[in-house]
Motif scaffolding. Structure first.
Motif: not given
Ligand code: PFF
Length: 453
Positions: A362, A365, A374, A377-379, A381-383, A385-386
């Motif tokens: 992270c 990223s 991805f 979006k940076s990892l 941000d993805c984490c 969000f998810f």
């Protein structure tokens, strides 16, 4: 597994402080102010309070019931209460969710450590462009953010490995009062600045023209995150509660402390920001780009005070983050050592290694490497969000279905009322919330995310 490793909190006060420590974190001092700034100040706070009352408190009580009933890690607790092995997956999902959160949360906590260090070394003083450039340069560095991230996770490890009483409870008893004192000092300094009243007004006077369904969804997401719901965190801590603990009262106390800290954090940031004419709606970068400048300018004629306030501020952020990372770490640690039948030390070490790997990815990223970006979006941000938009609401949804519709009512009633010592009215309100309000609101959130409503 030694007996000592399952020893619970020594006192009720310690249990409340530790659980409040989990709730009080960057969510209050970082996320809440920038969301309030973005969503119209007091109007957002009002909606937030409604979300806490309608969903937050019933959700907390549900996790408390599961954890205290079983007195074990989250996976085993869900399985025991539901008498079905599939429900164990909700606990496992909570443990995985908390590992992901700990990974990316430690990156931001690591930024706080860097800013604390920079503040000690004389501060990040310069014009707005310089402060923005400093943030960009630091976060895109391939080494330092990752080093601070791992340092933060190791710091957390050192507390958790000592156990619930000698580690988590002792440290919470020390950190939580310190955190309050720091907060009050900065609030007083901030509110004494010229023009500070405009910030107080923004925070306490609702502007309903800003209201829309996004405000509601933001407030709901913030309530989940801030109260640590849907990650099995509260369930894990409740497994260390005493049998005599009044679960509804404890949930209300924690929600109150959490809300108080969030509002104090607003009173710390907005008056200072408004006093130098800055609108606090800059989003997540608020505390790393906007604020260093605010402190610098606001206390320009009193540089020593500016210097001290800036140190205290980043110290406060780091302490708040630590009380939360401890709770995230404990979810995985207790799960690993109880399920793998290893020592607490080994369980904690495995958790530390997993979270450090997630954390390093992270950290990288955010600009240092494209490998962890991805769809733009940076990892990190993805984490974020998810976990905040999917896993946490899903965990809370399944928990309310379990308690509202699956587990025998008698059993839930016995745990909730401490065998009849809590009023029937409170029980009825809880039951209605957990059976109808919580699941319906969470489904509405999912439908909205899918673009259906
Ligand atoms: N409640 C914490 C905060 O407001 O910063 C975040 C958090 C802690 C989320 C523990 C999840 C968790 F399990």
């Amino acid at each position: 597994m030694s007996n000592n490793s399952r020893a619970g909190f020594a006192t009720k006060f310690g249990a409340v402080l530790a659980t409040a420590g989990s709730a009080v974190g960057l969510g209050n001092v970082w996320r809440f102010p920038y969301m309030t700034g973005h969503d119209g100040g007091a109007a957002f706070i009002l909606v937030y309070i409604i979300c806490v009352l309608m969903l937050g408190i019933p959700g907390m009580i549900s996790e408390f019931i599961i954890g205290r009933h079983a007195g074990s890690n989250a996976a085993r607790a869900y399985r025991r209460l539901a008498s079905g092995k599939w429900w164990m997956l909700v606990g496992v999902m909570g443990a995985i969710t908390s590992m992901i959160i700990l990974g990316f949360y430690a990156v931001i906590a690591g930024w706080c450590l860097q800013y604390l260090y920079a503040s000690l070394m004389g501060g990040i003083s310069g014009d707005a462009a310089y402060v923005a450039e400093y943030f960009k340069e630091f976060t895109t560095d391939p080494l330092m953010p990752a080093v601070w991230t791992v340092a933060f996770i190791v710091l957390t490890h050192l507390v958790v490995v000592k156990g619930v009483r000698s580690g988590i409870e002792k440290v919470s008893n020390l950190l939580m009062p310190t955190l309050f004192i720091l907060l009050i000092i900065i609030v007083i300094a901030s509110c004494m600045l010229p023009g500070a009243w405009r910030g107080v007004d923004f925070l306490l006077n609702p502007d309903f023209s800003k209201m829309n369904h996004n405000v509601f969804l933001d407030a709901l997401g913030q309530a989940f995150f801030s109260l640590s719901l849907g990650t099995a965190c509260l369930c894990t801590y409740a497994s260390y509660f005493k049998r005599s603990a009044n679960l509804s009262k404890t949930a209300c106390q924690i929600a109150l402390i959490d809300m108080l800290v969030a509002i104090l954090a607003g009173l710390m940031i907005f008056p200072a920001a408004f006093s130098v004419g800055i609108n606090p709606d800059s989003g997540p970068s608020l505390i790393f780009i906007t604020l260093p400048n605010v402190f610098h300018e606001a206390f320009g004629s009193m540089p020593v005070i500016g210097y001290v306030i800036s140190i205290l501020f980043y110290m406060l952020l780091a302490l708040a983050a630590l009380t939360s990372t401890i709770s995230m770490h404990e979810i995985g640690t207790s799960f690993l050592y109880e399920e793998l039948h290893v020592s607490r030390r080994t369980g904690a070490t495995i958790e530390t290694v997993i979270c450090s790997v997630i954390g390093i990815m992270c950290a990288l990223s955010c600009g240092a490497s494209d490998a962890f970006v991805f769809f733009g979006k940076s990892l990190l941000d993805c984490c974020d969000f998810f976990t905040a938009q999917i896993l946490m609401p899903l965990g809370a949804f399944l928990t309310s279905i379990l308690l509202g519709w699956i587990v025998p009512r008698r059993l839930v009633h016995r745990e909730f009322t401490n065998s009849g010592t809590v009023s029937r009215h409170v029980w009825r309100i809880y039951l209605f919330a957990v059976r109808f309000v919580c699941p319906i609101c969470i489904i509405a959130v999912f439908l909205h995310q899918a673009g259906v409503i």
